[in-house]
Design a protein around this motif. Structure first.
Motif, short mmCIF file in Angstrom:
data_model
loop_
_atom_site.label_atom_id
_atom_site.label_comp_id
_atom_site.label_asym_id
_atom_site.label_seq_id
_atom_site.Cartn_x
_atom_site.Cartn_y
_atom_site.Cartn_z
N LEU A 42 32.20 -29.07 -27.55
CA LEU A 42 31.46 -28.39 -26.50
C LEU A 42 31.46 -26.88 -26.73
N SER A 43 30.43 -26.22 -26.27
CA SER A 43 30.36 -24.76 -26.37
C SER A 43 31.45 -24.14 -25.50
N LEU A 44 31.99 -23.05 -25.96
CA LEU A 44 33.02 -22.35 -25.19
C LEU A 44 32.41 -21.50 -24.07
N ALA A 45 31.09 -21.31 -24.13
CA ALA A 45 30.44 -20.52 -23.08
C ALA A 45 30.51 -21.24 -21.75
N ARG A 46 30.67 -20.48 -20.68
CA ARG A 46 30.78 -21.08 -19.35
C ARG A 46 29.73 -20.50 -18.42
N GLU A 47 29.26 -21.32 -17.52
CA GLU A 47 28.33 -20.82 -16.52
C GLU A 47 29.06 -19.82 -15.61
N PRO A 48 28.40 -18.76 -15.20
CA PRO A 48 29.05 -17.83 -14.27
C PRO A 48 29.50 -18.53 -12.99
N VAL A 49 30.67 -18.17 -12.50
CA VAL A 49 31.24 -18.75 -11.28
C VAL A 49 31.57 -17.61 -10.32
N VAL A 50 31.27 -17.78 -9.05
CA VAL A 50 31.60 -16.76 -8.05
C VAL A 50 32.92 -17.13 -7.39
N GLU A 51 33.87 -16.23 -7.44
CA GLU A 51 35.22 -16.50 -6.95
C GLU A 51 35.55 -15.62 -5.74
N ASN A 52 36.52 -16.08 -4.94
CA ASN A 52 37.03 -15.30 -3.80
C ASN A 52 35.89 -14.86 -2.88
N VAL A 53 35.04 -15.81 -2.50
CA VAL A 53 33.90 -15.49 -1.63
C VAL A 53 34.40 -15.20 -0.22
N ARG A 54 33.91 -14.11 0.39
CA ARG A 54 34.33 -13.73 1.74
C ARG A 54 33.16 -13.07 2.46
N GLY A 55 33.31 -12.95 3.76
CA GLY A 55 32.29 -12.31 4.56
C GLY A 55 32.56 -10.82 4.70
N GLY A 56 31.49 -10.06 5.00
CA GLY A 56 31.65 -8.63 5.17
C GLY A 56 30.33 -8.00 5.58
N SER A 57 30.21 -6.73 5.31
CA SER A 57 28.99 -6.01 5.65
C SER A 57 28.65 -5.04 4.53
N ALA A 58 27.39 -4.65 4.50
CA ALA A 58 26.94 -3.73 3.46
C ALA A 58 26.00 -2.68 4.03
N SER A 59 26.12 -1.48 3.52
CA SER A 59 25.15 -0.41 3.74
C SER A 59 24.59 -0.06 2.37
N TYR A 60 23.79 1.01 2.27
CA TYR A 60 23.23 1.34 0.97
C TYR A 60 23.33 2.84 0.71
N TYR A 61 23.28 3.17 -0.57
CA TYR A 61 23.27 4.57 -1.01
C TYR A 61 22.56 4.61 -2.36
N SER A 62 22.21 5.77 -2.79
CA SER A 62 21.57 5.95 -4.09
C SER A 62 22.28 7.08 -4.84
N THR A 63 22.42 6.90 -6.14
CA THR A 63 23.07 7.92 -6.96
C THR A 63 22.54 7.88 -8.38
N ASN A 64 22.55 9.01 -9.01
CA ASN A 64 22.26 9.08 -10.45
C ASN A 64 23.36 9.86 -11.16
N ARG A 65 24.52 9.88 -10.50
CA ARG A 65 25.64 10.65 -11.06
C ARG A 65 26.69 9.70 -11.64
N ASN A 66 27.66 10.29 -12.30
CA ASN A 66 28.79 9.55 -12.82
C ASN A 66 29.73 9.20 -11.67
N GLY A 67 29.94 7.92 -11.40
CA GLY A 67 30.84 7.51 -10.31
C GLY A 67 32.29 7.56 -10.73
N MET A 68 33.16 7.11 -9.85
CA MET A 68 34.59 7.19 -10.11
C MET A 68 35.06 6.22 -11.19
N CYS A 69 34.16 5.33 -11.64
CA CYS A 69 34.50 4.46 -12.76
C CYS A 69 34.25 5.13 -14.10
#
Length: 284
Positions: A42-69
């Motif tokens: 079998l191929s070693l490739a795996r389908e993407p899996v979503v882990e640790n699913v939880r509820g929350g909220s989201a807002s939005y922002y826009s940037t074209n700068r270098n973030g903290m990563c």
């Protein structure tokens, strides 16, 4: 016993014996074929899996700068900033979240920044990603989200390595790795020296290096690659030819066959483990 009964039993016994011999021959042929031609691994490739699913909220922002990563300006319109608790000292940098909004749509975003004021469960999405899963006019929406394991990669690994002359230490930043990284190591002779991961998403190591270096990179899903020939001193990302892992396997789909009887059924091909459990191992 009279002769009439005897005449009836002899042909019947012969028929039973013929059936038994046929079954044995078929089983032997099947076993020998399986032994002579084992199925491809079998191929070693795996389908993407979503882990640790939880509820929350989201807002939005826009940037074209270098973030903290320190990944530079976002390379796509699908990015996110997360709070300190989920930031985990920069460990989440470069990983991906699958976010589902009120309209039932899901979008994947890369973690590129920290949202210092966001509590656990609150994330900031790029405006484009936000618009894919909810109404921009809402400002804040309820979501469910989780970490994507083995997400689709945008391309081979990118590396920025600063060190050598004029630098007090080696500093490495990686992108296009998909999952969170667990270790980055520098080849030193016949061994490997672990680099230290910092909250600004840099991996730092010894000073006094010269010439290209070789890195060994391991992620939290267990994928490991070695990247040789990384140049030092550049402030720009270098594009390598190394994928952190194989692309996700495509979903099985039926294909035309000139001889249906000679090829396995789609269900058998898609589930070799189930087929083996049903028929048992061949006797070789």
């Amino acid at each position: 016993m009279d002769r009439r009964h005897l005449r009836w039993m002899i042909p019947a016994a012969g028929a039973v014996l013929a059936v038994v011999v046929s079954i044995v021959l078929v089983m032997q042929d099947s076993g020998n074929a399986a032994c002579a031609a084992p199925p491809a691994p079998l191929s070693l490739a795996r389908e993407p899996v979503v882990e640790n699913v939880r509820g929350g909220s989201a807002s939005y922002y826009s940037t074209n700068r270098n973030g903290m990563c320190n990944l530079g300006a976002p390379s796509s319109d699908g990015y996110a900033a997360i709070g300190p608790a989920e930031w985990a000292g920069g460990a989440a940098c470069g990983s991906y979240l699958a976010v589902t909004g009120p309209n039932g749509q899901t979008t994947n975003v890369q973690v590129v920044d920290q949202c210092p004021s966001c509590p656990a469960g609150k994330i900031d999405l790029s405006k484009a990603a936000f618009a894919r899963i909810g109404a921009v006019s809402a400002g804040i929406i309820q979501i469910t989200y989780g970490t994507v394991r083995d997400p689709a990669l945008p391309g081979p690994l990118k590396v920025r390595a600063q060190g050598g002359k004029g630098y007090s230490s080696l500093s490495v930043v990686l992108d296009n790795h998909g999952n969170r990284l667990s270790t980055v190591e520098l080849q030193a002779g016949d061994g490997w020296t672990p680099l230290k991961h910092n909250t600004d998403n840099t991996w730092t190591g010894p000073s006094g290096l010269t010439g290209p270096i070789t890195l060994r990179i391991t992620d939290t899903a267990g994928h490991q690659v070695t990247v040789p020939g990384v140049a030092l001193g550049s402030s720009a990302f270098q594009q390598t030819g190394t994928l952190m892992y194989s692309p996700a396997a495509a979903s099985p789909s039926p294909s035309p066959s000139p001889s249906p009887s000679a090829s396995p059924s789609p269900s058998a091909a898609a589930s070799p483990v189930a087929a083996a459990a049903t028929t048992g191992p061949p006797i070789c």
